[in-house]
Design an enzyme around this catalytic site. Structure first.
Site, PDB file in Angstrom:
ATOM      1  N   ARG A  75      34.227 -34.760 -22.050  1.00 11.47           N
ATOM      2  CA  ARG A  75      35.563 -35.306 -21.834  1.00 11.47           C
ATOM      3  C   ARG A  75      36.315 -34.386 -20.881  1.00 11.47           C
ATOM      4  NH1 ARG A  75      40.631 -34.233 -25.234  1.00 11.47           N
ATOM      5  NH2 ARG A  75      42.098 -35.640 -24.241  1.00 11.47           N
ATOM      6  N   HIS A 119      46.455 -35.479 -18.513  1.00  8.43           N
ATOM      7  CA  HIS A 119      46.487 -34.320 -19.417  1.00  8.43           C
ATOM      8  C   HIS A 119      47.562 -33.373 -18.884  1.00  8.43           C
ATOM      9  CE1 HIS A 119      43.873 -32.075 -22.553  1.00  8.43           C
ATOM     10  NE2 HIS A 119      44.910 -31.299 -22.324  1.00  8.43           N
ATOM     11  N   GLU A 165      47.682 -36.485 -25.861  1.00  8.72           N
ATOM     12  CA  GLU A 165      48.741 -35.893 -26.665  1.00  8.72           C
ATOM     13  C   GLU A 165      50.151 -36.128 -26.132  1.00  8.72           C
ATOM     14  OE1 GLU A 165      47.834 -31.748 -27.241  1.00  8.72           O
ATOM     15  OE2 GLU A 165      46.050 -32.181 -28.406  1.00  8.72           O
ATOM     16  N   ASN A 296      43.249 -35.565 -31.712  1.00  8.73           N
ATOM     17  CA  ASN A 296      43.075 -34.120 -31.553  1.00  8.73           C
ATOM     18  C   ASN A 296      43.665 -33.467 -32.783  1.00  8.73           C
ATOM     19  OD1 ASN A 296      42.132 -34.747 -29.034  1.00  8.73           O
ATOM     20  ND2 ASN A 296      43.832 -33.813 -27.904  1.00  8.73           N
ATOM     21  N   TYR A 298      44.117 -29.779 -35.077  1.00  3.34           N
ATOM     22  CA  TYR A 298      43.960 -28.326 -35.068  1.00  3.34           C
ATOM     23  C   TYR A 298      44.522 -27.600 -36.275  1.00  3.34           C
ATOM     24  CZ  TYR A 298      42.572 -28.314 -30.117  1.00  3.34           C
ATOM     25  OH  TYR A 298      41.906 -28.487 -28.931  1.00  3.34           O
ATOM     26  N   GLU A 368      39.375 -33.691 -29.785  1.00  2.86           N
ATOM     27  CA  GLU A 368      39.493 -32.228 -29.727  1.00  2.86           C
ATOM     28  C   GLU A 368      39.569 -31.673 -31.137  1.00  2.86           C
ATOM     29  OE1 GLU A 368      42.734 -30.505 -27.422  1.00  2.86           O
ATOM     30  OE2 GLU A 368      42.409 -31.960 -25.811  1.00  2.86           O
TER      31      GLU A 368
HETATM   32  C1  PNW Z   1      45.825 -29.185 -27.072  1.00  2.00           C
HETATM   33  N1  PNW Z   1      50.957 -28.033 -30.861  1.00  2.00           N
HETATM   34  O1  PNW Z   1      47.111 -28.658 -26.944  1.00  2.00           O
HETATM   35  C2  PNW Z   1      45.463 -29.596 -25.661  1.00  2.00           C
HETATM   36  O2  PNW Z   1      45.005 -30.910 -25.528  1.00  2.00           O
HETATM   37  C3  PNW Z   1      44.605 -28.626 -24.933  1.00  2.00           C
HETATM   38  O3  PNW Z   1      44.834 -28.753 -23.560  1.00  2.00           O
HETATM   39  C4  PNW Z   1      44.826 -27.222 -25.451  1.00  2.00           C
HETATM   40  O4  PNW Z   1      44.113 -26.244 -24.732  1.00  2.00           O
HETATM   41  C5  PNW Z   1      44.415 -27.207 -26.912  1.00  2.00           C
HETATM   42  O5  PNW Z   1      45.040 -28.220 -27.666  1.00  2.00           O
HETATM   43  C6  PNW Z   1      44.664 -25.863 -27.588  1.00  2.00           C
HETATM   44  O6  PNW Z   1      46.033 -25.539 -27.574  1.00  2.00           O
HETATM   45  C7  PNW Z   1      48.009 -28.507 -27.973  1.00  2.00           C
HETATM   46  O7  PNW Z   1      51.923 -27.288 -30.627  1.00  2.00           O
HETATM   47  C8  PNW Z   1      49.096 -27.681 -27.735  1.00  2.00           C
HETATM   48  O8  PNW Z   1      50.855 -28.629 -31.952  1.00  2.00           O
HETATM   49  C9  PNW Z   1      50.071 -27.524 -28.684  1.00  2.00           C
HETATM   50  C10 PNW Z   1      49.969 -28.206 -29.880  1.00  2.00           C
HETATM   51  C11 PNW Z   1      48.898 -29.044 -30.129  1.00  2.00           C
HETATM   52  C12 PNW Z   1      47.915 -29.194 -29.173  1.00  2.00           C
END
Ligand code: PNW
Length: 460
Positions: A75, A119, A165, A296, A298, A368
């Site tokens: 991707r 992006h 996002e 995505n 995290y 992601e």
């Molecule tokens: C994502 N938050 O970013 C992006 O899609 C990527 O480009 C990035 O490198 C990756 O996650 C890691 O950061 C985020 O604040 C940035 O919740 C901030 C947030 C979530 C995702």
């Protein structure tokens, strides 16, 4: 060993500004990230993506590495100003040629290209002259750019993601101002979000992908949203409602219109006049505009009922956090990544279930998931038990979710290689490092490149 279903898609992901470099080559226009990163004080020690991983020049060797890792899908995102330097008008053939070469290289190595159209790197001209995502006209500019990509790459590309996002664009770009274009507002995130959703839907619907290309090219198209899990802090009804509200303000904000046809009621009730409305006509074509649910994921937090009087930092930014009245916290026992994101694999499974229940069992791709860690290269290798247990934990919970009936179709780990981590630059502390521990060959090389560049550019 866990067995994933036949055909489960394994991939890895990147984005153009984070890896390509070649910021001013072959006719590329500037993007808001080129400008933002070169604005003093906006990124860690002034880091920028001028060179980044130099993928623009080294894509062939990068694809070879992907093939060696056994990736089935890759991707990546297309830089809008590489295709249309001003964001509208003439197409830059050299930009088309670059992505065409990359796509062919991937296909030659048996890797499925998954393209993200946006992006975060808005053409600077559209920001300066049209106010970026605040202007409704942006929706047509985006749809036209998308159609150029469908037209030129759709013969070979069968998987499309319109936006990556939109929450981050709206909140970090227009609410907190920590990402480009660096605006701080309690109103603008809702307006930007509205236009992001309409832009996505226009690219898919109005005379475009669905009508013109999908049948002939046989592909699928969707949107990728990011969401953390919110676990109620206690069993109280108030905390349960707070967690639910937090998820609706986070994911429901973007996914409800696309899958259900309108914003969540709780947002309408709480945001009032600052939340734009969809016309009946718009609701019609926004609803059903994603063939799959791109996610995505995290992070996880506890959520409890917030009280604006408690002065907690949650309210420090105004706007959406106050609108929700949710207080977030973490369990101190949870391990953290170097980005301070909590490693809580069960949060991923709960979120997958929440999506299944709320959006009528959509086909889901995790586009992601991954972790940033302070990798130490020694003897050309990285001993990274934390990352291994991270991946085992999250994949284990994904597997469980599938057994419980969630229609999860694929998983893309972030990221394919060390890269420019937006406002956090290439800082060792924050950079995302994905390590493929079967093909350790990649590690010394990418790290060496990364270190060399960091030292060269920043003198440390
Ligand atoms: C994502 N938050 O970013 C992006 O899609 C990527 O480009 C990035 O490198 C990756 O996650 C890691 O950061 C985020 O604040 C940035 O919740 C901030 C947030 C979530 C995702």
């Amino acid at each position: 060993m866990l067995q994933f279903p036949q055909g489960f898609l394994w991939g890895s992901a990147t984005s153009c500004y984070q890896i390509e470099g070649a910021w001013n080559e072959d006719g590329k226009g500037l993007s808001i990230w080129d400008a933002f990163a070169h604005t003093p004080g906006r990124t860690f020690q002034g880091h920028h993506g001028d060179v980044a991983c130099d993928h623009f020049h080294r894509y062939k060797e990068d694809v070879v590495l992907m093939a060696k890792m056994g990736l089935k899908a890759y991707r990546f995102s297309i830089s809008w100003p590489r295709i249309q330097p001003d964001g509208h008008g003439p197409v830059n053939e050299k930009g088309i040629a670059f992505y065409s070469r990359l796509i062919d290289e991937l296909l030659d190595h048996g890797i499925q290209p998954w393209i993200t159209l946006y992006h975060w790197d808005m053409p600077l001209a559209l920001q300066m002259q049209h106010d970026g995502w605040l202007n409704p006209d942006i929706t047509d500019f985006f749809a036209t750019y998308a159609s150029v990509c469908f037209e030129r790459f759709g013969d070979r590309v069968k998987n499309w993601i319109t936006l990556n996002e939109p929450w981050v664009v709206a909140m970090l770009g227009y609410g907190q101002g920590v990402f480009a274009p660096g605006r701080k507002s309690i109103r603008e995130p809702y307006l930007a979000a509205h236009h992001l959703i309409l832009a996505h839907a226009k690219a898919v619907r109005l005379r475009l992908y669905r009508e013109k290309y999908q049948a002939a090219q046989g592909g699928q198209i969707g949107i990728t949203n990011n969401c953390d899990w919110r676990e109620p802090l206690t069993d109280s009804l108030e905390d349960k409602a707070a967690a639910q509200r937090a998820l609706e303000f986070y994911l429901g904000w973007f996914a409800d219109p696309v899958f259900l046809g309108d914003y969540p009621q709780v947002m309408k009730d709480r945001v009032g006049g600052r939340l734009p409305e969809f016309t009946e006509d718009e609701k019609e074509w926004v609803k059903g505009s994603s063939d799959f649910f791109g996610l995505n994921h995290y992070n996880t937090s506890y959520a409890s009922h917030g009280d604006t009087a408690d002065g907690s930092e949650v309210y420090a930014n105004g706007g959406i956090f106050e609108d929700q009245h949710v207080k977030l916290s973490v369990d101190p026992a949870w391990p953290l990544t170097t980005m301070n994101w909590a490693i809580v694999p069960w949060g991923c499974r709960k979120l997958l279930h929440w999506i299944r229940d709320r959006y009528q069992d959509p086909k889901i791709y995790i586009t992601e998931n991954g972790c940033s860690l302070d990798d130490k290269v020694s003897d050309g290798k990285v001993d990274d038990p934390v990352r291994i247990s991270f991946l085992e934990g999250y994949l284990g919970e994904c597997h469980k979710a599938i057994e419980e009936g969630v229609d999860l179709k694929g998983y893309f780990v972030w990221s394919f290689m060390d890269n420019f981590e937006w406002a956090q630059g290439y800082s060792k502390r924050f950079g995302i490092h994905y390590i493929d521990y079967e093909t350790l060959e990649r590690i010394p090389k990418s790290s060496a490149r990364w270190f060399a560049r960091t030292i060269e550019n920043n003198g440390f």
